[in-house]
Design an enzyme around this catalytic site. Structure first.
Site, mmCIF file in Angstrom:
data_model
loop_
_atom_site.group_PDB
_atom_site.id
_atom_site.type_symbol
_atom_site.label_atom_id
_atom_site.label_comp_id
_atom_site.label_asym_id
_atom_site.label_seq_id
_atom_site.Cartn_x
_atom_site.Cartn_y
_atom_site.Cartn_z
ATOM 1 N N HIS A 184 28.291 3.214 49.500
ATOM 2 C CA HIS A 184 27.803 4.190 48.532
ATOM 3 C C HIS A 184 28.022 3.689 47.104
ATOM 4 C CE1 HIS A 184 28.273 6.872 52.054
ATOM 5 N NE2 HIS A 184 27.313 7.569 51.496
ATOM 6 N N ASP A 256 19.510 3.341 55.676
ATOM 7 C CA ASP A 256 20.546 4.218 55.149
ATOM 8 C C ASP A 256 20.049 4.717 53.795
ATOM 9 O OD1 ASP A 256 22.901 5.622 54.953
ATOM 10 O OD2 ASP A 256 24.212 3.904 55.217
#
Length: 490
Positions: A184, A256
């Site tokens: 992230h 993702d």
């Protein structure tokens, strides 16, 4: 540049979009009608079961079987259990039990619940082999650190979910379990040679493919051992040569979240999306807050890339065809599956079987329960955890050893129970617990993450997860206000 409705619709077919409300905005409904493949829902979209069912019904009416997806792993990563924690133990707990039938039945029950709410694509299971103790993003989301164990549970989870008519999505290809950074925020790098990666990371994905998994989600990680640089999501040799040709996967490749820094931090989401589709991604999971204006930029970037020759038009057509096949599978599977009520007790039964106790656990009298706080990861979000629901008066404290004297005084004359979550990752938490144990060496420590740091204490309880049912299973052992345990509980 003139508008090309054919190209725009093909670009739409690669999109899995989010939105910020409990009701479907007009732009989402119109986008689904104009070829957007589906949506990904997060906790900001989910309130009561009635609201979720109504929302998903409205989305389903906008197109023919749009993909309605979410990240529902059970355990720590839950969307439908965001308010109080999941009714299903996570993968680490299921791996600790190591009963593939339990894993299959748990995921079948979870899939039945998702299907009843109107979902048809679950971005789960995580089939990463967690071999890095300090992994900040996988941890209890993994079935374990042994590739063969993870492989057999990966297959069981896929079979269970898909028996409910919900397409499974094995992640994070080719394996996020050996990382010590969170994609992230950055681009993690896995330092392992090709032979090790094939024996370890890829084994569960082979098992998922053999079990008939309908989709696989990519990882924003760098694996120099497989050749090349940059994130796997943007690597044609990983998505085509490895996943398609070597592993034989024929389903939908899902990215993702494209808003993660590991893939788009340096180049922006539109350019990263172009490169991902060119590399072999079929469906772009855009992330949590990529809304209408940014989606228009992504669509325009894909169309422009085709016109400029950077993205072959047939690649868009191929992606659209694969996503259409996924929707057809969902439609046909759902039509012939027998509806079954969600078997909620299977979750608690699995959590009970996962609990481990090291040391002697005496009957506790009026325990003083201290919960040492730990930050929630990006994938987990703010989900309640701990033992407070069953021990009124529990105290949640920051991991600060300066609080030890006050807590020791508060526990005077009472049994002390200290609850931690992944204490091995947080030196401040370990320091506080050590101070408490210096004064109260007979205290009970309950670890609700991975049981890696094991201090000397009276009894050490491992739940292998922090879901609601994991907490309840520990509370039963400790004599919390939960009623009598179910018959047959060991």
């Amino acid at each position: 540049m003139p508008y090309d409705p054919t190209l725009a619709r093909l670009a739409n077919a690669t999109l899995l979009v989010p939105f910020e409300s409990y009701h479907a905005p007009r732009w989402v409904l119109e986008g689904l009608a104009d070829g957007i493949s589906g949506v990904c829902l997060f906790h900001n979209n989910l309130d009561t079961p009635e609201q979720v069912t109504a929302l998903n019904a409205a989305l389903s009416e906008a197109a023919d079987t749009p993909l309605i997806s979410l990240d529902e792993e059970g355990g720590d990563v839950t969307r439908i259990g965001q308010a109080r924690g999941s009714d299903y133990p996570g993968n680490a707990a299921l791996g600790a039990v190591d009963d593939p039938d339990l894993t299959r039945d748990t995921h079948r029950s979870m899939g039945d619940r998702l299907a009843a709410l109107g979902f048809n694509l679950d971005l789960a299971p995580s089939v990463d082999v967690n071999v890095a103790d300090d992994n900040p993003v996988i941890g209890t989301r993994s079935f374990g650190s042994d590739a063969e164990l993870v492989a057999r549970h990966a297959a069981a989870a896929v079979i269970g979910l898909q028996a409910a008519g919900v397409a499974a999505c094995a992640k994070h290809f080719p394996g996020h379990g050996a990382t010590s950074q969170d994609s992230h925020h950055t681009l993690p790098r896995v330092e392992a040679d090709a032979d090790l990666l094939h024996r370890r990371e890829l084994l569960p994905f082979r098992a998922a493919v053999e079990a008939g998994v309908q989709s696989i989600l990519t990882a924003h990680i760098e694996l120099p051992g497989l050749g090349g640089e940059g994130p796997a999501t943007l690597a044609p040799h990983i998505l085509n040569d490895l996943l398609r040709d070597e592993l034989g996967f024929r389903g939908t490749v899902v990215s993702d979240a494209m808003d993660m820094d590991g893939v788009s931090g340096r180049i922006g989401i539109p350019e990263a999306s172009v490169l991902a589709v060119a590399a072999g991604v079929d469906l772009l999971c855009l992330g949590r807050r990529v809304y209408e204006d940014q989606i228009e930029l992504i669509r325009a970037a894909l169309v422009t890339a085709v016109r400029e020759g950077r993205l072959p038009g047939q690649r868009l057509e191929e992606a659209a065809e694969r996503n259409a096949r996924l929707r057809t599978w969902i439609r046909e599977t759902s039509a012939r599956r027998a509806a079954a009520p969600a078997d909620e007790p299977v979750g608690l039964a699995g959590a009970r079987r996962a609990v481990r106790v090291d040391g002697d656990l005496p009957p506790l009298s009026d325990p003083f329960v201290v919960e040492v706080d730990a930050p929630a990861g990006m994938a987990v979000g703010e989900v309640p955890w701990g033992l407070a629901p069953w021990f009124p008066g529990s105290e949640r404290v920051a991991p600060d050893a300066a609080q030890a004297d006050r807590l020791i005084a508060g526990a005077r004359g009472r049994d002390l129970v200290v609850v931690v979550r992944d204490a091995h990752r947080y030196p401040e938490a370990r320091a506080l617990v050590s101070r408490l144990l210096d004064a109260r060496p007979g205290a009970v420590v309950v670890e609700m993450g991975l049981p890696i740091w094991r201090p000397d204490c009276g009894a050490y309880v491992s739940t292998y997860g922090a879901a609601h049912v994991n907490g309840l299973s520990a509370a039963e052992l400790l004599g919390g206000a939960v009623g009598a345990p179910a018959p047959g509980v060991s």
